[in-house]
Design a protein around this motif. Structure first.
Motif, PDB file in Angstrom:
ATOM      1  N   SER A   1      -8.645   8.713   3.319  1.00  0.00           N
ATOM      2  CA  SER A   1      -7.283   9.322   2.877  1.00  0.00           C
ATOM      3  C   SER A   1      -6.544   8.667   1.767  1.00  0.00           C
ATOM      4  O   SER A   1      -6.713   7.509   1.673  1.00  0.00           O
ATOM      5  CB  SER A   1      -6.373   9.248   4.322  1.00  0.00           C
ATOM      6  OG  SER A   1      -4.963   9.873   3.926  1.00  0.00           O
ATOM      7  N   TYR A   2      -5.825   9.435   1.076  1.00  0.00           N
ATOM      8  CA  TYR A   2      -4.832   8.987   0.342  1.00  0.00           C
ATOM      9  C   TYR A   2      -3.672   8.610   0.674  1.00  0.00           C
ATOM     10  O   TYR A   2      -2.650   8.119  -0.052  1.00  0.00           O
ATOM     11  CB  TYR A   2      -4.892   9.915  -1.108  1.00  0.00           C
ATOM     12  CG  TYR A   2      -6.289  10.111  -1.977  1.00  0.00           C
ATOM     13  CD1 TYR A   2      -6.573   9.128  -2.843  1.00  0.00           C
ATOM     14  CD2 TYR A   2      -7.044  11.340  -1.954  1.00  0.00           C
ATOM     15  CE1 TYR A   2      -7.636   9.228  -3.417  1.00  0.00           C
ATOM     16  CE2 TYR A   2      -8.081  11.102  -2.583  1.00  0.00           C
ATOM     17  CZ  TYR A   2      -8.382  10.291  -3.303  1.00  0.00           C
ATOM     18  OH  TYR A   2      -9.388  10.634  -4.132  1.00  0.00           O
ATOM     19  N   SER A   3      -3.514   8.996   1.757  1.00  0.00           N
ATOM     20  CA  SER A   3      -2.058   8.932   2.167  1.00  0.00           C
ATOM     21  C   SER A   3      -1.390   7.556   2.519  1.00  0.00           C
ATOM     22  O   SER A   3      -2.233   6.909   2.906  1.00  0.00           O
ATOM     23  CB  SER A   3      -1.701   9.612   3.745  1.00  0.00           C
ATOM     24  OG  SER A   3      -0.526   9.645   4.353  1.00  0.00           O
ATOM     25  N   ALA A   4      -0.243   7.290   2.105  1.00  0.00           N
ATOM     26  CA  ALA A   4       0.471   6.080   2.534  1.00  0.00           C
ATOM     27  C   ALA A   4       1.235   6.082   3.593  1.00  0.00           C
ATOM     28  O   ALA A   4       2.159   5.413   3.949  1.00  0.00           O
ATOM     29  CB  ALA A   4       1.285   5.465   1.014  1.00  0.00           C
ATOM     30  N   THR A   5       1.438   7.157   4.412  1.00  0.00           N
ATOM     31  CA  THR A   5       2.371   7.290   5.282  1.00  0.00           C
ATOM     32  C   THR A   5       1.777   7.462   6.700  1.00  0.00           C
ATOM     33  O   THR A   5       2.452   7.328   7.796  1.00  0.00           O
ATOM     34  CB  THR A   5       3.222   8.636   5.112  1.00  0.00           C
ATOM     35  OG1 THR A   5       2.382   9.658   5.033  1.00  0.00           O
ATOM     36  CG2 THR A   5       4.189   8.654   3.819  1.00  0.00           C
TER      37      THR A   5
ATOM     38  N   TYR B   1      -7.974  -0.062   6.155  1.00  0.00           N
ATOM     39  CA  TYR B   1      -9.234  -0.264   5.276  1.00  0.00           C
ATOM     40  C   TYR B   1     -10.260  -0.443   6.556  1.00  0.00           C
ATOM     41  O   TYR B   1      -9.962  -1.590   7.280  1.00  0.00           O
ATOM     42  CB  TYR B   1      -9.126  -1.324   4.469  1.00  0.00           C
ATOM     43  CG  TYR B   1      -8.587  -0.679   3.160  1.00  0.00           C
ATOM     44  CD1 TYR B   1      -9.324  -0.264   2.335  1.00  0.00           C
ATOM     45  CD2 TYR B   1      -7.161  -0.930   2.781  1.00  0.00           C
ATOM     46  CE1 TYR B   1      -8.677   0.190   0.955  1.00  0.00           C
ATOM     47  CE2 TYR B   1      -6.512  -0.393   1.645  1.00  0.00           C
ATOM     48  CZ  TYR B   1      -7.332   0.108   0.694  1.00  0.00           C
ATOM     49  OH  TYR B   1      -6.954   0.560  -0.411  1.00  0.00           O
TER      50      TYR B   1
ATOM     51  N   LEU C   1     -11.212   3.635  -0.504  1.00  0.00           N
ATOM     52  CA  LEU C   1     -10.101   4.280   0.209  1.00  0.00           C
ATOM     53  C   LEU C   1      -9.867   3.841   1.776  1.00  0.00           C
ATOM     54  O   LEU C   1     -10.848   3.379   2.360  1.00  0.00           O
ATOM     55  CB  LEU C   1     -10.281   5.897   0.328  1.00  0.00           C
ATOM     56  CG  LEU C   1     -10.439   6.497  -1.053  1.00  0.00           C
ATOM     57  CD1 LEU C   1     -10.703   8.002  -0.804  1.00  0.00           C
ATOM     58  CD2 LEU C   1      -9.130   6.274  -1.740  1.00  0.00           C
ATOM     59  N   PRO C   2      -8.609   3.751   2.317  1.00  0.00           N
ATOM     60  CA  PRO C   2      -8.553   3.286   3.731  1.00  0.00           C
ATOM     61  C   PRO C   2      -8.891   4.634   4.539  1.00  0.00           C
ATOM     62  O   PRO C   2      -9.185   5.596   4.157  1.00  0.00           O
ATOM     63  CB  PRO C   2      -7.166   3.136   3.930  1.00  0.00           C
ATOM     64  CG  PRO C   2      -6.363   4.011   2.551  1.00  0.00           C
ATOM     65  CD  PRO C   2      -7.417   4.154   1.663  1.00  0.00           C
TER      66      PRO C   2
ATOM     67  N   THR D   1       0.790  14.418   5.212  1.00  0.00           N
ATOM     68  CA  THR D   1       1.763  13.285   5.611  1.00  0.00           C
ATOM     69  C   THR D   1       1.526  12.890   7.113  1.00  0.00           C
ATOM     70  O   THR D   1       0.851  13.728   7.834  1.00  0.00           O
ATOM     71  CB  THR D   1       3.240  13.741   5.439  1.00  0.00           C
ATOM     72  OG1 THR D   1       3.385  14.846   6.218  1.00  0.00           O
ATOM     73  CG2 THR D   1       3.309  14.041   3.948  1.00  0.00           C
ATOM     74  N   ASP D   2       2.066  11.801   7.490  1.00  0.00           N
ATOM     75  CA  ASP D   2       2.073  11.466   8.811  1.00  0.00           C
ATOM     76  C   ASP D   2       2.425  12.480   9.748  1.00  0.00           C
ATOM     77  O   ASP D   2       1.747  12.491  10.947  1.00  0.00           O
ATOM     78  CB  ASP D   2       2.787  10.258   9.099  1.00  0.00           C
ATOM     79  CG  ASP D   2       2.860   9.577  10.561  1.00  0.00           C
ATOM     80  OD1 ASP D   2       1.677   9.230  10.981  1.00  0.00           O
ATOM     81  OD2 ASP D   2       3.776   9.706  11.301  1.00  0.00           O
TER      82      ASP D   2
END
Length: 506
Positions: free
Chosen positions: A158-162, A168, A177-178, A423-424
């Motif tokens: 995922s690229y999401s930061a939310t 990781y 990527l995480p 998103t989250d």
């Protein structure tokens, strides 16, 4: 012709309207002119694929269970899953896709509306839906004592930061990527997914196994009627958890335990004896038992587990040949002063060593002692179980766990589940949609394979070829009436529908 309007009569000659109606008393009247006919059939859409998937969802109770949990969003979630099955990636393109297919149920979904539907999927509803899927399997058991569920885990990048659970971990692809860990539990008979669970990407599989089993228990799973088939979750703690929770299991185990190695050494003669060979499974097997304890609120109980030991003929020679080949390739590169690929060197460096000739020249050579130690248990495999005393039957059940691997393959490569781009608030909805699509695709694959007979087979052994043939079934909508007319269905298309267990569209 200036005298009036004429029609083609029964003998193809021109007649007036009175003679025409005598020749064709059941005909509704003159057909419209060519220009009028073209405007009457103003809309043509692909029908077969979407209609077939809707029928599969209804027959398997997927739609019924979606309605029970997600109410008015049920049709929207199913339509999104069908869109993913038809190769849809971006949710924003769904509106244009729907204009080209026959999908009459559920509201039209624009991008914002899709986000709203996905955001209403909560972890609690997610678990409740899969509880219904499990219950339907139990209710439809046909004389079987237990259903066999295969459990396995994968990672989703995922690229999401939310998304809070993205971290990781141990990603097999895109290691930069995480990831999010995602667990499937699938019915080995149908390929249908009966449970799914997402958790933080940094948690190892072995550590998370106990939590997964507890989650299934909380979701209402009746483990008295389930045999859980697992791999790679081997640890003595996880075995103990399953015993304490009274879970029936068949678990493939690595040969790292000393007790397993000692058992192979002790029963090596049996694993070379023809009396312990099964021609159906093509394997030698010997069973022994282990004493365990079940810890309850009222004290401990004695439990007996079966340890099944297997030797696959010629597998040890094949492993030896492959290992020696790879080691020789490493030696050739090292002695030529060339660089060995890092991954290859990490795997095979323990099988080579540096030596010195009498003249003082240094060179690389094969370490036969290390190779012999590594191949000591080559071609061996072991299963630990509290559910099946027959080693050959236990292996047969265990081999069916390939079904869950196929589920992951479909999820990642065919329904856009390999990457989270949301998103989250929406990721539980995205996971549900892709899981629904995977279930429908797997049920279609399994059902089509089971119904193959004679000349009626899956074309090119590919479910995508079957789906492509179904997409060629089209329907026309008349401008003069709110009705769709199915075009003539060919024999090939009828055969593809029959492989899925479906009648022709009306």
């Amino acid at each position: 012709y200036a005298q009036g309007t004429f029609y083609f009569g029964l003998d193809k000659t021109l007649v007036d309207e009175a003679a025409y109606r005598r020749d064709f008393p059941d005909a509704p009247g003159p057909k419209p002119a060519a220009a009028e006919m073209d405007s009457a059939l103003c809309d043509t859409r692909s029908l077969g694929f979407t209609w077939a998937l809707e029928q599969l969802a209804a027959q398997s109770q997927v739609l019924e269970h979606l309605r029970e949990i997600f109410k008015e969003d049920a049709r929207s979630l199913l339509n999104l899953a069908i869109y993913k099955l038809d190769g849809g990636n971006s949710m924003a393109a769904m509106e244009d896709w729907r204009a080209s297919v026959y999908l009459p149920h559920g509201p039209a979904l624009k991008s914002q509306r899709i986000s709203e539907v996905l955001s209403r999927v909560t972890p609690k509803d997610f678990a409740r839906y899969f509880h219904l899927r499990h219950q339907s399997k139990i209710e439809r058991m046909s004389g079987a004592d237990c259903v066999h569920y295969a459990l396995d885990n994968t990672t989703i990048s995922s690229y999401s930061a939310t998304i809070a659970d993205v971290a990781y971990g141990h990603a097999k692809r895109d290691p930069e990527l995480p990831v999010l860990n995602f667990t499937f539990v699938c019915d080995q008979d149908s390929g249908d997914i009966v449970f799914a669970h997402a958790y933080e990407g940094s948690i190892p599989d072995v550590t998370a196994f106990g939590e997964i089993v507890y989650r299934m228990k909380d979701a209402g799973f009746d483990f008295s009627k389930v045999i859980l088939v697992t791999d790679r979750y081997q640890s003595l703690i996880n075995i103990q958890k399953q015993i304490d929770l009274e879970v029936k299991f068949i678990q493939g185990i690595r040969l790292s335990e000393d007790i397993v190695k000692r058992s192979f050494d002790r029963y090596d003669a049996s694993l070379h004896n023809q009396r312990f060979y099964d021609t159906g499974e093509r394997v030698y097997a010997h069973s022994t038992t282990e004493a365990w304890k079940q810890y309850t609120d009222y004290g401990s109980l004695n439990k007996t587990l079966h340890l099944h030991l297997y030797r696959f003929p010629k597998a040890d020679e094949a492993e030896m040949e492959e290992l020696r080949l790879q080691v020789q390739q490493v030696l050739d590169l090292k002695n030529a002063n060339k660089q060995v690929p890092p991954e290859k060197w990490l795997t095979y460096k323990r099988f080579v060593c540096e030596r010195t000739t009498a003249q003082g020249r240094r060179y690389w050579d094969r370490d036969d002692n290390a190779i012999e130690a590594a191949l000591r248990y080559a071609g061996r495999f072991a299963i630990r179980t509290n559910a099946e005393a027959n080693p050959f039957k236990a292996l047969s059940i265990y081999r069916l766990r390939g079904q869950v691997e196929q589920d992951f393959n479909q999820f990642k490569n065919w329904v856009d589940g390999n990457r989270l781009r949301c998103t989250d608030t929406a990721y539980w909805g995205k996971l549900l949609v892709c899981t629904l699509a995977t279930s429908l695709r797997m049920m279609a694959i399994k059902g089509a394979h089971d119904r193959e007979q004679g000349n009626r087979k899956i074309p090119n052994n590919s479910i995508d070829c079957l789906f492509t043939i179904l997409k060629q079934i089209q329907a026309d909508k008349r401008q003069t009436a709110n009705a769709w007319v199915t075009r003539t269905i060919t024999k090939k298309q009828r055969d593809m529908l029959a492989l899925l267990g479906l009648e022709n569209p009306p």
